[in-house]
Design a protein around this motif. Structure first.
Motif, PDB file in Angstrom:
ATOM      1  N   ALA A  70      21.484  31.963  41.317  1.00  0.00           N
ATOM      2  CA  ALA A  70      20.933  32.321  39.975  1.00  0.00           C
ATOM      3  C   ALA A  70      19.398  32.441  39.860  1.00  0.00           C
ATOM      4  N   SER A  71      18.809  31.450  40.497  1.00  0.00           N
ATOM      5  CA  SER A  71      17.254  31.474  40.346  1.00  0.00           C
ATOM      6  C   SER A  71      16.509  32.605  41.076  1.00  0.00           C
ATOM      7  N   TYR A  72      17.262  33.201  41.873  1.00  0.00           N
ATOM      8  CA  TYR A  72      16.686  34.496  42.607  1.00  0.00           C
ATOM      9  C   TYR A  72      16.460  35.542  41.643  1.00  0.00           C
ATOM     10  N   PHE A  73      17.127  36.073  40.780  1.00  0.00           N
ATOM     11  CA  PHE A  73      17.152  37.317  40.003  1.00  0.00           C
ATOM     12  C   PHE A  73      16.140  37.391  39.043  1.00  0.00           C
ATOM     13  N   PRO A  74      15.981  36.241  38.342  1.00  0.00           N
ATOM     14  CA  PRO A  74      14.733  36.475  37.246  1.00  0.00           C
ATOM     15  C   PRO A  74      13.408  36.726  38.212  1.00  0.00           C
TER      16      PRO A  74
END
Length: 290
Positions: A70-74
């Motif tokens: 999830a940390s990749y998308f922002p």
């Protein structure tokens, strides 16, 4: 007082002695049983706590993948570098590290846009969560509460049952999409709980997920939750563990022997008391003037 009791009946005092001894023995047995039950309940609590800890470790090791992804998308969105092939490559790497994961999915908004692997999950690609009556409440709760939500044993549109872990993604305070991890239910449940069902384990247990509206059995016989001998253990995840000793109490023999010895002792003391009273009565009658 003794003479008055003797005059009423020579059997009254021996009967009282007999009953007092029986009462004392039964009191000792009752205390022993209470101590034994307390010890067994503590053992059941320790066993259930160990099962709960092992289950949490297995589950957390899988769910942590979602947090990392999830940390990749922002970052990618802010850099305007969100490429389809790159997204699928990242999901593929995560997929290879966990054999229990059935697929990863990324929804842009409410529509499931990226799914890896696509093979076997074709029917899930392009789904709008708002149109899935069974899954929408969990998705809605994750978005509204802005936190990950785990749904257990969900019927999947591509067939079978799975655990779905959904993590909403917010960018600059606005809802952007949803990252979902679908885990095959049976392999995960066996990894979490099968070890506790070994043949040499003296306990049986059941696990269920509960909320305000309903409960869902995850493992074991549901009847354990209504058994008064079961110990109930709770987890922060909203799961309940019912644990009960499975084998027959092995302490029945010493209790049986103690009870037999107690009855024999009570009978002997009763007879001794009766014999003493009888001897006293005969001696008194043999004295002139008595």
């Amino acid at each position: 007082m003794t003479q008055r009791m003797e005059s009423r009946s020579p059997l009254l005092l021996p009967a009282i002695v007999f009953l007092l001894v029986i009462g004392m023995i039964e009191g000792v047995i009752l205390a022993y049983k209470g101590s034994l039950e307390a010890e067994q309940r503590l053992q059941a609590v320790a066993f259930g706590t160990d099962v709960r800890s092992r289950a949490e470790r297995e589950l957390t090791s899988v769910l942590n993948l979602t947090s990392g992804l999830a940390s990749y998308f922002p970052v990618a969105v802010r850099r305007d570098s969100l490429e389809r092939d790159e997204v699928l490559d990242i999901l593929a790497v995560a997929y290879e590290t966990s054999p229990m994961v059935r697929n990863f999915g990324v929804a842009l908004g409410y529509e499931l846009t990226y799914v890896y692997p696509p093979e076997g999950n074709e029917e899930a690609i392009g789904l709008d969560y708002r149109e899935l009556e069974a899954q929408w409440p969990a998705v809605q709760r994750a978005i509204e509460e802005q936190r990950p939500v785990l749904s257990e044993k969900v019927p999947l549109v591509q067939g079978g049952e799975g655990f779905i872990y959904r993590k909403p993604i917010y960018i600059d305070g606005k809802f952007w999409g949803l990252l979902s991890t679908v885990i095959d239910a049976q392999p995960l449940l066996e990894a979490m709980f099968a070890q506790g069902n070994r043949s040499d384990t003296p306990f049986e247990f059941a696990v269920r997920s509960t909320n305000e509206q309903s409960s869902l059995l995850l493992w074991g016989p549901d009847a354990l939750f209504d058994d008064p001998e079961s110990v109930i253990i709770y987890s922060d995840r909203g799961w309940e563990y019912a644990v009960k000793r499975a084998n027959v109490d092995s302490h029945w023999l010493p209790i049986f022997i103690l009870r037999i010895l107690g009855w024999v002792l009570a009978l002997v003391l009763g007879l001794v008391t009766y014999s003493a009273l009888l001897h006293r009565s005969v001696a008194r009658q043999s004295v002139p003037g008595q």
